[in-house]
Design a protein around this motif. Structure first.
Motif, PDB file in Angstrom:
ATOM      1  N   VAL A  77       1.457  -1.022  -0.016  1.00 19.49           N
ATOM      2  CA  VAL A  77       0.058   0.160  -0.082  1.00 19.49           C
ATOM      3  C   VAL A  77       0.868   1.789  -0.104  1.00 19.49           C
ATOM      4  CG1 VAL A  77      -1.454   0.974   1.434  1.00 19.49           C
ATOM      5  CG2 VAL A  77      -1.977  -1.330   0.895  1.00 19.49           C
ATOM      6  N   ARG A  78       1.394   1.486   0.570  1.00 17.11           N
ATOM      7  CA  ARG A  78       2.711   2.447   1.002  1.00 17.11           C
ATOM      8  C   ARG A  78       3.376   2.808  -0.430  1.00 17.11           C
ATOM      9  NH1 ARG A  78       5.555   4.782   5.269  1.00 17.11           N
ATOM     10  NH2 ARG A  78       7.065   4.585   4.423  1.00 17.11           N
ATOM     11  N   GLY A  79       4.132   1.624  -1.333  1.00 20.74           N
ATOM     12  CA  GLY A  79       4.636   1.740  -2.305  1.00 20.74           C
ATOM     13  C   GLY A  79       3.459   2.107  -3.339  1.00 20.74           C
ATOM     14  N   THR A  80       2.463   1.602  -3.244  1.00 23.27           N
ATOM     15  CA  THR A  80       1.706   2.116  -4.609  1.00 23.27           C
ATOM     16  C   THR A  80       1.288   3.887  -5.028  1.00 23.27           C
ATOM     17  OG1 THR A  80      -0.610   1.478  -3.330  1.00 23.27           O
ATOM     18  CG2 THR A  80       0.932  -0.303  -5.483  1.00 23.27           C
ATOM     19  N   ARG A  81       1.161   3.961  -3.054  1.00 22.65           N
ATOM     20  CA  ARG A  81       1.202   6.109  -3.248  1.00 22.65           C
ATOM     21  C   ARG A  81       2.469   6.425  -3.441  1.00 22.65           C
ATOM     22  NH1 ARG A  81      -1.568   5.605   3.358  1.00 22.65           N
ATOM     23  NH2 ARG A  81      -3.451   4.611   2.762  1.00 22.65           N
ATOM     24  N   ARG A  82       3.550   5.902  -3.480  1.00 22.71           N
ATOM     25  CA  ARG A  82       4.933   6.480  -4.313  1.00 22.71           C
ATOM     26  C   ARG A  82       4.980   6.380  -5.643  1.00 22.71           C
ATOM     27  NH1 ARG A  82       9.359   4.822   0.977  1.00 22.71           N
ATOM     28  NH2 ARG A  82       7.787   6.380   2.344  1.00 22.71           N
ATOM     29  N   LEU A  83       4.569   5.480  -6.447  1.00 21.49           N
ATOM     30  CA  LEU A  83       4.674   4.602  -7.283  1.00 21.49           C
ATOM     31  C   LEU A  83       3.151   4.516  -8.641  1.00 21.49           C
ATOM     32  CD1 LEU A  83       7.904   2.065  -7.282  1.00 21.49           C
ATOM     33  CD2 LEU A  83       8.234   4.194  -7.684  1.00 21.49           C
ATOM     34  N   ARG A  84       3.079   4.876  -9.698  1.00 19.77           N
ATOM     35  CA  ARG A  84       2.368   4.607 -10.273  1.00 19.77           C
ATOM     36  C   ARG A  84       2.308   2.880 -10.059  1.00 19.77           C
ATOM     37  NH1 ARG A  84       1.303   4.095 -15.237  1.00 19.77           N
ATOM     38  NH2 ARG A  84      -1.443   4.919 -15.866  1.00 19.77           N
ATOM     39  N   VAL A  85       1.656   2.231 -10.235  1.00 25.95           N
ATOM     40  CA  VAL A  85       1.358   0.970 -10.514  1.00 25.95           C
ATOM     41  C   VAL A  85       0.334   0.789 -11.368  1.00 25.95           C
ATOM     42  CG1 VAL A  85       0.973  -1.299  -9.416  1.00 25.95           C
ATOM     43  CG2 VAL A  85       2.567   0.654  -8.117  1.00 25.95           C
ATOM     44  N   PRO A  86       0.151  -0.035 -12.100  1.00 25.26           N
ATOM     45  CA  PRO A  86      -0.716  -0.218 -13.257  1.00 25.26           C
ATOM     46  C   PRO A  86      -2.120  -1.325 -12.674  1.00 25.26           C
ATOM     47  CG  PRO A  86       1.101  -1.159 -14.571  1.00 25.26           C
ATOM     48  CD  PRO A  86       1.554  -1.305 -12.919  1.00 25.26           C
ATOM     49  N   PHE A  87      -3.390  -0.549 -12.589  1.00 24.59           N
ATOM     50  CA  PHE A  87      -4.557  -1.136 -12.032  1.00 24.59           C
ATOM     51  C   PHE A  87      -4.719  -2.906 -12.057  1.00 24.59           C
ATOM     52  CE2 PHE A  87      -9.473  -2.394 -11.562  1.00 24.59           C
ATOM     53  CZ  PHE A  87      -9.507  -2.347 -10.800  1.00 24.59           C
ATOM     54  N   GLY A  88      -4.234  -3.123 -12.735  1.00 24.90           N
ATOM     55  CA  GLY A  88      -4.607  -4.480 -13.418  1.00 24.90           C
ATOM     56  C   GLY A  88      -3.654  -5.231 -12.718  1.00 24.90           C
ATOM     57  N   ARG A  89      -2.572  -4.904 -12.204  1.00 26.05           N
ATOM     58  CA  ARG A  89      -1.444  -6.019 -11.851  1.00 26.05           C
ATOM     59  C   ARG A  89      -1.704  -5.230 -10.039  1.00 26.05           C
ATOM     60  NH1 ARG A  89       5.066  -3.788 -13.780  1.00 26.05           N
ATOM     61  NH2 ARG A  89       4.156  -4.684 -16.118  1.00 26.05           N
ATOM     62  N   GLN A  90      -2.231  -4.921  -9.363  1.00 23.57           N
ATOM     63  CA  GLN A  90      -3.061  -4.503  -8.709  1.00 23.57           C
ATOM     64  C   GLN A  90      -4.183  -5.232  -7.992  1.00 23.57           C
ATOM     65  OE1 GLN A  90      -3.633   0.099  -6.115  1.00 23.57           O
ATOM     66  NE2 GLN A  90      -2.568   1.080  -8.325  1.00 23.57           N
ATOM     67  N   VAL A  91      -5.080  -5.190  -8.798  1.00 25.29           N
ATOM     68  CA  VAL A  91      -6.135  -6.451  -8.485  1.00 25.29           C
ATOM     69  C   VAL A  91      -5.327  -7.392  -8.867  1.00 25.29           C
ATOM     70  CG1 VAL A  91      -8.098  -7.510  -9.870  1.00 25.29           C
ATOM     71  CG2 VAL A  91      -7.563  -5.179 -10.201  1.00 25.29           C
ATOM     72  N   ALA A  92      -4.436  -7.962  -9.354  1.00 21.85           N
ATOM     73  CA  ALA A  92      -3.510  -9.180  -9.350  1.00 21.85           C
ATOM     74  C   ALA A  92      -2.772  -9.069  -8.121  1.00 21.85           C
ATOM     75  CB  ALA A  92      -2.820  -9.540 -10.734  1.00 21.85           C
ATOM     76  N   PHE A  93      -2.229  -8.366  -7.864  1.00 26.98           N
ATOM     77  CA  PHE A  93      -1.418  -8.682  -6.550  1.00 26.98           C
ATOM     78  C   PHE A  93      -2.890  -9.120  -5.195  1.00 26.98           C
ATOM     79  CE2 PHE A  93      -0.131  -6.714  -2.197  1.00 26.98           C
ATOM     80  CZ  PHE A  93       0.672  -7.902  -2.228  1.00 26.98           C
ATOM     81  N   TRP A  94      -4.193  -8.084  -5.512  1.00 31.30           N
ATOM     82  CA  TRP A  94      -5.040  -7.820  -4.234  1.00 31.30           C
ATOM     83  C   TRP A  94      -5.968  -9.396  -4.166  1.00 31.30           C
ATOM     84  CZ3 TRP A  94      -3.728  -6.097   0.222  1.00 31.30           C
ATOM     85  CH2 TRP A  94      -3.274  -4.789   0.376  1.00 31.30           C
ATOM     86  N   VAL A  95      -5.861 -10.058  -5.406  1.00 34.83           N
ATOM     87  CA  VAL A  95      -6.913 -11.392  -5.518  1.00 34.83           C
ATOM     88  C   VAL A  95      -5.907 -12.614  -4.721  1.00 34.83           C
ATOM     89  CG1 VAL A  95      -7.223 -13.119  -6.754  1.00 34.83           C
ATOM     90  CG2 VAL A  95      -7.900 -10.646  -7.179  1.00 34.83           C
ATOM     91  N   GLY A  96      -4.232 -12.613  -5.513  1.00 33.62           N
ATOM     92  CA  GLY A  96      -3.738 -13.322  -5.338  1.00 33.62           C
ATOM     93  C   GLY A  96      -3.360 -13.684  -3.761  1.00 33.62           C
ATOM     94  N   MET A  97      -2.825 -12.413  -2.338  1.00 33.72           N
ATOM     95  CA  MET A  97      -3.008 -12.279  -1.812  1.00 33.72           C
ATOM     96  C   MET A  97      -4.244 -12.728  -0.370  1.00 33.72           C
ATOM     97  SD  MET A  97      -0.289 -10.762  -0.309  1.00 33.72           S
ATOM     98  CE  MET A  97      -0.405  -9.517   1.387  1.00 33.72           C
ATOM     99  N   SER A  98      -5.607 -12.381  -1.195  1.00 31.17           N
ATOM    100  CA  SER A  98      -6.924 -12.955  -0.774  1.00 31.17           C
ATOM    101  C   SER A  98      -7.005 -14.339  -0.896  1.00 31.17           C
ATOM    102  CB  SER A  98      -8.157 -11.966  -2.176  1.00 31.17           C
ATOM    103  OG  SER A  98      -8.137 -10.651  -1.357  1.00 31.17           O
ATOM    104  N   MET A  99      -6.312 -14.903  -1.947  1.00 37.54           N
ATOM    105  CA  MET A  99      -6.177 -16.392  -2.172  1.00 37.54           C
ATOM    106  C   MET A  99      -5.130 -17.012  -0.593  1.00 37.54           C
ATOM    107  SD  MET A  99      -5.843 -17.430  -5.790  1.00 37.54           S
ATOM    108  CE  MET A  99      -7.107 -16.717  -7.258  1.00 37.54           C
ATOM    109  N   VAL A 100      -4.445 -16.779  -0.410  1.00 39.48           N
ATOM    110  CA  VAL A 100      -3.324 -17.026   0.321  1.00 39.48           C
ATOM    111  C   VAL A 100      -4.110 -16.945   2.102  1.00 39.48           C
ATOM    112  CG1 VAL A 100      -1.019 -16.745   1.434  1.00 39.48           C
ATOM    113  CG2 VAL A 100      -1.293 -16.420  -1.059  1.00 39.48           C
ATOM    114  N   TYR A 101      -4.681 -15.333   1.440  1.00 40.04           N
ATOM    115  CA  TYR A 101      -5.446 -15.706   2.844  1.00 40.04           C
ATOM    116  C   TYR A 101      -6.207 -16.297   3.913  1.00 40.04           C
ATOM    117  CZ  TYR A 101      -6.973 -12.901   7.687  1.00 40.04           C
ATOM    118  OH  TYR A 101      -7.432 -13.386   9.000  1.00 40.04           O
ATOM    119  N   VAL A 102      -7.474 -16.804   2.430  1.00 41.90           N
ATOM    120  CA  VAL A 102      -8.869 -17.736   2.712  1.00 41.90           C
ATOM    121  C   VAL A 102      -7.853 -18.946   3.014  1.00 41.90           C
ATOM    122  CG1 VAL A 102     -10.457 -18.180   1.585  1.00 41.90           C
ATOM    123  CG2 VAL A 102     -10.173 -16.102   1.048  1.00 41.90           C
TER     124      VAL A 102
END
Length: 292
Positions: free
Chosen positions: A30-55
């Motif tokens: 989250v801190r990194g995406t506030r400092r850098l411009r990260v494409p939306f698609g990559r952010q979605v992929a990251f959070w979906v992957g993280m959600s799968m690990v958590y679930v």
């Protein structure tokens, strides 16, 4: 209704190590995406992957993974294949580094340049070792005796799950590397072929489990099954999950690697032209500065 929802959110087996690791990685991203411009698609992929690990590891889903073979196979496919593929396809390294405080970034850069890290990385991220480890973990944890040990000892069970996640991240990091070799550790051609090679043992193992006429994993009967279904039916479903979805995910990884290979091929003439112009400038400077 709220109680039913909380039942699914509350961890079956709470782990401070997992929770702190998960929150720390999420906070850095989250801190990194506030400092850098990260494409939306990559952010979605990251959070979906993280959600799968958590679930998979820190909700009531883990109860079903411990009490039903085919649910356990779903958990392992998520942890070993799909979630790591999504996380690495998001290319989060730059954002995670940007999320670190400046002093930490300096320490990380220095550590990355140290001889100790280079020796460790050359061994731990060797393509042959990572690929063999990726395949071996699938087969080792399928051995009935190993599965029994993992289900009876929570420490072995957690080691199994962590090993699946870490080996998946290491493997897909090599396969989806967007750089040429060097500095990449695997050539673009091998990145495309590797998923086709690694999926073969999984397909064979999945077929063996699918068509088996005996209960290979009676430990789930001992622990108490989560669903009232025929034992061989559940085992058949688990074998098909290993066979079809896992192979499909590997195929998608190979296609993503092919996309990177094509991108590198298009950039190669540009890099060659830039190198030629740079050489010409050096030659011109040399002729001008040399004495008559």
């Amino acid at each position: 209704m709220l109680d039913g929802l909380l039942k699914w959110i509350v961890p079956w087996e709470f782990s401070w190590v997992f929770l702190l690791t998960f929150v720390g990685v999420a906070w850095l991203y989250v801190r990194g995406t506030r400092r850098l411009r990260v494409p939306f698609g990559r952010q979605v992929a990251f959070w979906v992957g993280m959600s799968m690990v958590y679930v998979s590891l820190h909700t009531y889903f883990d109860y079903f993974a411990e009490h039903e073979f085919f649910m356990h196979r779903i958990q392992q496919v998520l942890l070993h294949h799909l979630a790591p593929l999504l996380l690495i396809a998001a290319y989060p390294g730059t954002a995670l580094r940007a999320g670190l405080p400046l002093a930490w970034r300096v320490h990380v850069r220095r550590a990355g340049q140290s001889m100790a890290w280079r020796v460790f990385a050359s061994a731990a991220f060797n393509p042959a070792f990572v690929t063999l480890f990726f395949v071996a973990l699938i087969l080792v944890w399928l051995i009935p005796d190993m599965q029994t040990l993992a289900m009876l000892d929570w420490r072995i069970y957690r080691a199994m799950n962590w090993s699946m996640v870490l080996s998946g991240l290491s493997y897909w990091w090599l396969v989806l590397d967007h750089r040429p070799k060097p500095p990449g550790r695997m050539s673009p051609g091998w990145r495309v072929l590797s998923p086709a090679i690694t999926m073969t043992p999984q397909i064979v193992a999945g077929a063996i489990v699918t068509f088996s006429k005996t209960d290979l994993y009676p430990i789930f009967e001992i622990c108490g099954r989560a669903f009232t279904m025929n034992v061989l039916t559940g085992q058949l479903i688990g074998g098909v999950i290993m066979w079809v979805p896992a192979a499909m995910i590997e195929s998608i990884g190979g296609l993503l690697a092919l996309q990177q290979w094509l991108r590198l091929s298009r950039r190669r003439p540009v890099r060659a032209a830039m190198a030629a112009r740079s050489q010409q400038r050096r030659e011109a400077v040399r002729r001008v500065s040399s004495p008559l």
